[in-house]
Design a protein around this motif. Structure first.
Motif, PDB file in Angstrom:
ATOM      1  N   GLY A  56      -7.296  10.938   0.609  1.00 26.66           N
ATOM      2  CA  GLY A  56      -7.752  11.675   1.777  1.00 26.66           C
ATOM      3  C   GLY A  56      -6.649  12.289   2.594  1.00 26.66           C
ATOM      4  N   GLY A  57      -5.499  12.572   1.935  1.00 29.18           N
ATOM      5  CA  GLY A  57      -4.395  13.203   2.631  1.00 29.18           C
ATOM      6  C   GLY A  57      -3.546  12.251   3.451  1.00 29.18           C
ATOM      7  N   LEU A  58      -3.779  10.929   3.339  1.00 27.82           N
ATOM      8  CA  LEU A  58      -2.950   9.964   4.068  1.00 27.82           C
ATOM      9  C   LEU A  58      -1.494  10.184   3.672  1.00 27.82           C
ATOM     10  N   ASP A  59      -0.656  10.453   4.650  1.00 29.41           N
ATOM     11  CA  ASP A  59       0.706  10.908   4.389  1.00 29.41           C
ATOM     12  C   ASP A  59       1.557   9.825   3.739  1.00 29.41           C
ATOM     13  N   VAL A  60       2.240  10.207   2.652  1.00 30.47           N
ATOM     14  CA  VAL A  60       3.220   9.359   1.991  1.00 30.47           C
ATOM     15  C   VAL A  60       4.474  10.201   1.817  1.00 30.47           C
ATOM     16  N   GLY A  61       5.542   9.825   2.505  1.00 27.86           N
ATOM     17  CA  GLY A  61       6.767  10.606   2.482  1.00 27.86           C
ATOM     18  C   GLY A  61       7.902   9.906   1.777  1.00 27.86           C
ATOM     19  N   VAL A  62       9.094  10.488   1.896  1.00 29.72           N
ATOM     20  CA  VAL A  62      10.272   9.962   1.208  1.00 29.72           C
ATOM     21  C   VAL A  62      10.534   8.508   1.592  1.00 29.72           C
ATOM     22  N   ASP A  63      10.488   8.208   2.881  1.00 25.32           N
ATOM     23  CA  ASP A  63      10.773   6.849   3.331  1.00 25.32           C
ATOM     24  C   ASP A  63       9.746   5.854   2.793  1.00 25.32           C
ATOM     25  N   ASP A  64       8.482   6.287   2.734  1.00 27.55           N
ATOM     26  CA  ASP A  64       7.441   5.413   2.178  1.00 27.55           C
ATOM     27  C   ASP A  64       7.709   5.118   0.705  1.00 27.55           C
ATOM     28  N   PHE A  65       8.066   6.158  -0.046  1.00 19.89           N
ATOM     29  CA  PHE A  65       8.371   5.955  -1.464  1.00 19.89           C
ATOM     30  C   PHE A  65       9.606   5.080  -1.642  1.00 19.89           C
ATOM     31  N   TYR A  66      10.596   5.280  -0.792  1.00 17.40           N
ATOM     32  CA  TYR A  66      11.819   4.471  -0.877  1.00 17.40           C
ATOM     33  C   TYR A  66      11.492   2.985  -0.710  1.00 17.40           C
ATOM     34  N   ARG A  67      10.668   2.676   0.290  1.00 20.97           N
ATOM     35  CA  ARG A  67      10.293   1.275   0.507  1.00 20.97           C
ATOM     36  C   ARG A  67       9.437   0.747  -0.641  1.00 20.97           C
ATOM     37  N   LEU A  68       8.503   1.580  -1.107  1.00 16.05           N
ATOM     38  CA  LEU A  68       7.619   1.157  -2.188  1.00 16.05           C
ATOM     39  C   LEU A  68       8.402   0.895  -3.474  1.00 16.05           C
ATOM     40  N   PHE A  69       9.285   1.811  -3.825  1.00 12.58           N
ATOM     41  CA  PHE A  69      10.057   1.642  -5.056  1.00 12.58           C
ATOM     42  C   PHE A  69      11.024   0.467  -4.941  1.00 12.58           C
ATOM     43  N   GLY A  70      11.567   0.267  -3.738  1.00 13.35           N
ATOM     44  CA  GLY A  70      12.431  -0.888  -3.525  1.00 13.35           C
ATOM     45  C   GLY A  70      11.679  -2.198  -3.722  1.00 13.35           C
ATOM     46  N   LYS A  71      10.468  -2.249  -3.224  1.00 13.43           N
ATOM     47  CA  LYS A  71       9.620  -3.434  -3.404  1.00 13.43           C
ATOM     48  C   LYS A  71       9.315  -3.651  -4.879  1.00 13.43           C
ATOM     49  N   PHE A  72       9.082  -2.567  -5.614  1.00 12.41           N
ATOM     50  CA  PHE A  72       8.836  -2.647  -7.057  1.00 12.41           C
ATOM     51  C   PHE A  72      10.058  -3.212  -7.776  1.00 12.41           C
ATOM     52  N   VAL A  73      11.235  -2.687  -7.476  1.00 12.58           N
ATOM     53  CA  VAL A  73      12.470  -3.143  -8.119  1.00 12.58           C
ATOM     54  C   VAL A  73      12.732  -4.607  -7.802  1.00 12.58           C
ATOM     55  N   ASP A  74      12.398  -5.033  -6.588  1.00 10.14           N
ATOM     56  CA  ASP A  74      12.622  -6.428  -6.174  1.00 10.14           C
ATOM     57  C   ASP A  74      11.572  -7.385  -6.728  1.00 10.14           C
ATOM     58  N   GLY A  75      10.596  -6.850  -7.464  1.00  7.60           N
ATOM     59  CA  GLY A  75       9.575  -7.705  -8.070  1.00  7.60           C
ATOM     60  C   GLY A  75       8.567  -8.243  -7.079  1.00  7.60           C
ATOM     61  N   LYS A  76       8.341  -7.535  -5.976  1.00  8.41           N
ATOM     62  CA  LYS A  76       7.460  -8.031  -4.920  1.00  8.41           C
ATOM     63  C   LYS A  76       6.099  -7.339  -4.881  1.00  8.41           C
ATOM     64  N   LEU A  77       5.815  -6.500  -5.870  1.00 11.42           N
ATOM     65  CA  LEU A  77       4.522  -5.837  -5.923  1.00 11.42           C
ATOM     66  C   LEU A  77       3.508  -6.693  -6.672  1.00 11.42           C
ATOM     67  N   GLU A  78       2.264  -6.682  -6.184  1.00 13.25           N
ATOM     68  CA  GLU A  78       1.177  -7.292  -6.942  1.00 13.25           C
ATOM     69  C   GLU A  78       0.807  -6.382  -8.116  1.00 13.25           C
ATOM     70  N   LYS A  79      -0.053  -6.886  -8.984  1.00 15.26           N
ATOM     71  CA  LYS A  79      -0.469  -6.100 -10.146  1.00 15.26           C
ATOM     72  C   LYS A  79      -1.101  -4.771  -9.704  1.00 15.26           C
ATOM     73  N   VAL A  80      -1.974  -4.817  -8.717  1.00 16.62           N
ATOM     74  CA  VAL A  80      -2.588  -3.619  -8.146  1.00 16.62           C
ATOM     75  C   VAL A  80      -2.535  -3.734  -6.630  1.00 16.62           C
ATOM     76  N   GLU A  81      -2.012  -2.699  -5.968  1.00 16.14           N
ATOM     77  CA  GLU A  81      -1.972  -2.684  -4.507  1.00 16.14           C
ATOM     78  C   GLU A  81      -2.409  -1.315  -3.994  1.00 16.14           C
ATOM     79  N   TRP A  82      -2.898  -1.309  -2.768  1.00 14.66           N
ATOM     80  CA  TRP A  82      -3.229  -0.059  -2.074  1.00 14.66           C
ATOM     81  C   TRP A  82      -2.279   0.106  -0.898  1.00 14.66           C
ATOM     82  N   LEU A  83      -1.696   1.308  -0.787  1.00 14.66           N
ATOM     83  CA  LEU A  83      -0.786   1.604   0.308  1.00 14.66           C
ATOM     84  C   LEU A  83      -1.586   2.211   1.448  1.00 14.66           C
ATOM     85  N   ILE A  84      -1.992   1.364   2.388  1.00 12.78           N
ATOM     86  CA  ILE A  84      -2.837   1.796   3.499  1.00 12.78           C
ATOM     87  C   ILE A  84      -2.088   1.578   4.813  1.00 12.78           C
TER      88      ILE A  84
END
Length: 375
Positions: free
Chosen positions: A347-375
């Motif tokens: 629905g156009g919920l904004d996801v920018g560079v900083d959001d991706f940086y944090r998300l990818f960092g969490k992925f690299v650190d092994g802290k993501l669940e199998k499926v998550e929603w970025l809300i």
């Protein structure tokens, strides 16, 4: 979209550079393709595509029949009929417009007719929303269409030209997706190259006076054979896409591989928001993290081979869901790849560079669940 001009040095030939939105870039490509019939019903945010084409026809820049229809269903019906008679055809839609023409999308694919449609990808209600995600275009993936996803206005231009060339070789309709507003209404520098497309070709034509039945009731085995042939030829269209890639921008064919050469972590995404995600990847690379992106330029045919070559750590970021999971997450996992899956930007919920940086960092650190929603 910051990375939109990265393919600049790879494109063949030279042209005029102009500041264009992706909507305008698509209209310019359609003009170059010289369609015989354009069917138009406006819907936000694709309306400027058909509005620009209407201006071109009115001014004499484009010699085409411009049919103003009463609904999106009628728009697809018009180009279905025109293509059956051998005309080069184009239309555009978005969101509920695509949903309204959905029946005819199956008819034109099943009839094995070449056609090109632009989709400014937008959320489908309810609740009502006019902003961007990939919900609409993903609903087309089982109908038998080739589905491309551009990242920039330049790629939207190049892919639209390629769409006519590919569709008319394989006799399968081709949808070109651009992200609502962030691409459809955002201007970038686009090189307009006056490419020459091959002569219109298709498997058959049906003209007045011919004693034939079109799409008569097809029973059991014949119906299954028709569906099987479409599925096989849709997969084979990958060969044509790869072969013609250099003529229309040299983007990498079905996928773009961004900083994947030595990657230990891979992000899989599609669409205009990949530019911001690439910036986040660059930031992590500067910190020594070996991460890259597999950008899916095509959803159909799905690039299974490229997915299977990814490193063991894979994150898929989706803008459309099926149940709790993302659609691309499920498609990637179906290739036998273990994935983490994040659904975001609905629905156009904004996801920018900083959001991706944090998300990818969490992925690299092994802290993501199998499926998550970025809300």
């Amino acid at each position: 979209m910051q990375r939109s001009m990265q393919a600049e040095g790879n494109r063949n030939g030279s042209g005029v550079k102009r500041l264009l939105t992706s909507n305008e870039a698509i209209a310019e490509a359609v003009k170059i393709a010289k369609p015989d019939v354009i069917a138009a019903y406006p819907i936000t945010p694709q309306s400027p595509i058909v509005e620009k084409l209407a201006e071109m026809v009115e001014s004499g820049e484009l010699d085409a029949s411009f049919v103003r229809v009463e609904s999106e269903h009628s728009a697809m019906a018009v180009i279905h009929g025109a293509a059956t008679a051998g005309a080069r055809v184009f239309t555009a839609t978005s969101s509920h417009g695509l949903a309204y023409m959905f029946e005819m999308c199956w008819w034109i694919a099943g009839s094995r007719l070449p056609a090109v449609m632009a989709i400014a990808t937008r959320s489908i209600g309810a609740p009502w929303n006019i902003h961007g995600d990939h919900t609409d275009i993903m609903s087309l993936r089982d109908a038998g269409w080739i589905i491309g996803m551009a990242e920039s206005a330049q790629e939207a231009f190049d892919m639209t030209l390629q769409a006519f060339a590919v569709s008319e070789v394989v006799n399968i309709p081709f949808a070109v997706g651009i992200d609502a507003f962030t691409m459809s209404h955002t201007a970038e520098i686009v090189e307009i190259r006056n490419a020459k497309l091959p002569e219109r070709r298709q498997a058959y034509r049906i003209l007045p006076g011919m004693e034939v039945a079109v799409n008569a009731v097809t029973m059991g085995e014949a119906r299954m054979k028709a569906r099987y042939d479409l599925a096989i030829d849709l997969e084979k269209s990958a060969e044509v896409i790869e072969r013609t890639d250099g003529e229309f921008g040299s983007y990498g064919g079905l996928v773009e591989k961004y900083r994947l050469e030595d990657a230990e972590y891979a992000v899989v995404m599609a669409g205009g928001w990949c530019g911001d995600a690439k910036d986040a990847i660059d930031m992590l690379r500067d910190e020594g993290v070996r991460i890259g992106m597999l950008r899916l330029r095509f959803i159909r045919p799905f690039p299974e081979k490229a997915v299977k070559e990814l490193p063991s750590e894979v994150l898929v970021v989706d803008r459309a869901n099926t149940g709790i999971k993302g659609i691309l997450g499920m498609e990637t996992a179906a290739c036998g790849v273990e994935v983490k899956n994040v659904v975001a930007g609905i629905g156009g919920l904004d996801v920018g560079v900083d959001d991706f940086y944090r998300l990818f960092g969490k992925f690299v650190d092994g802290k993501l669940e199998k499926v998550e929603w970025l809300i």
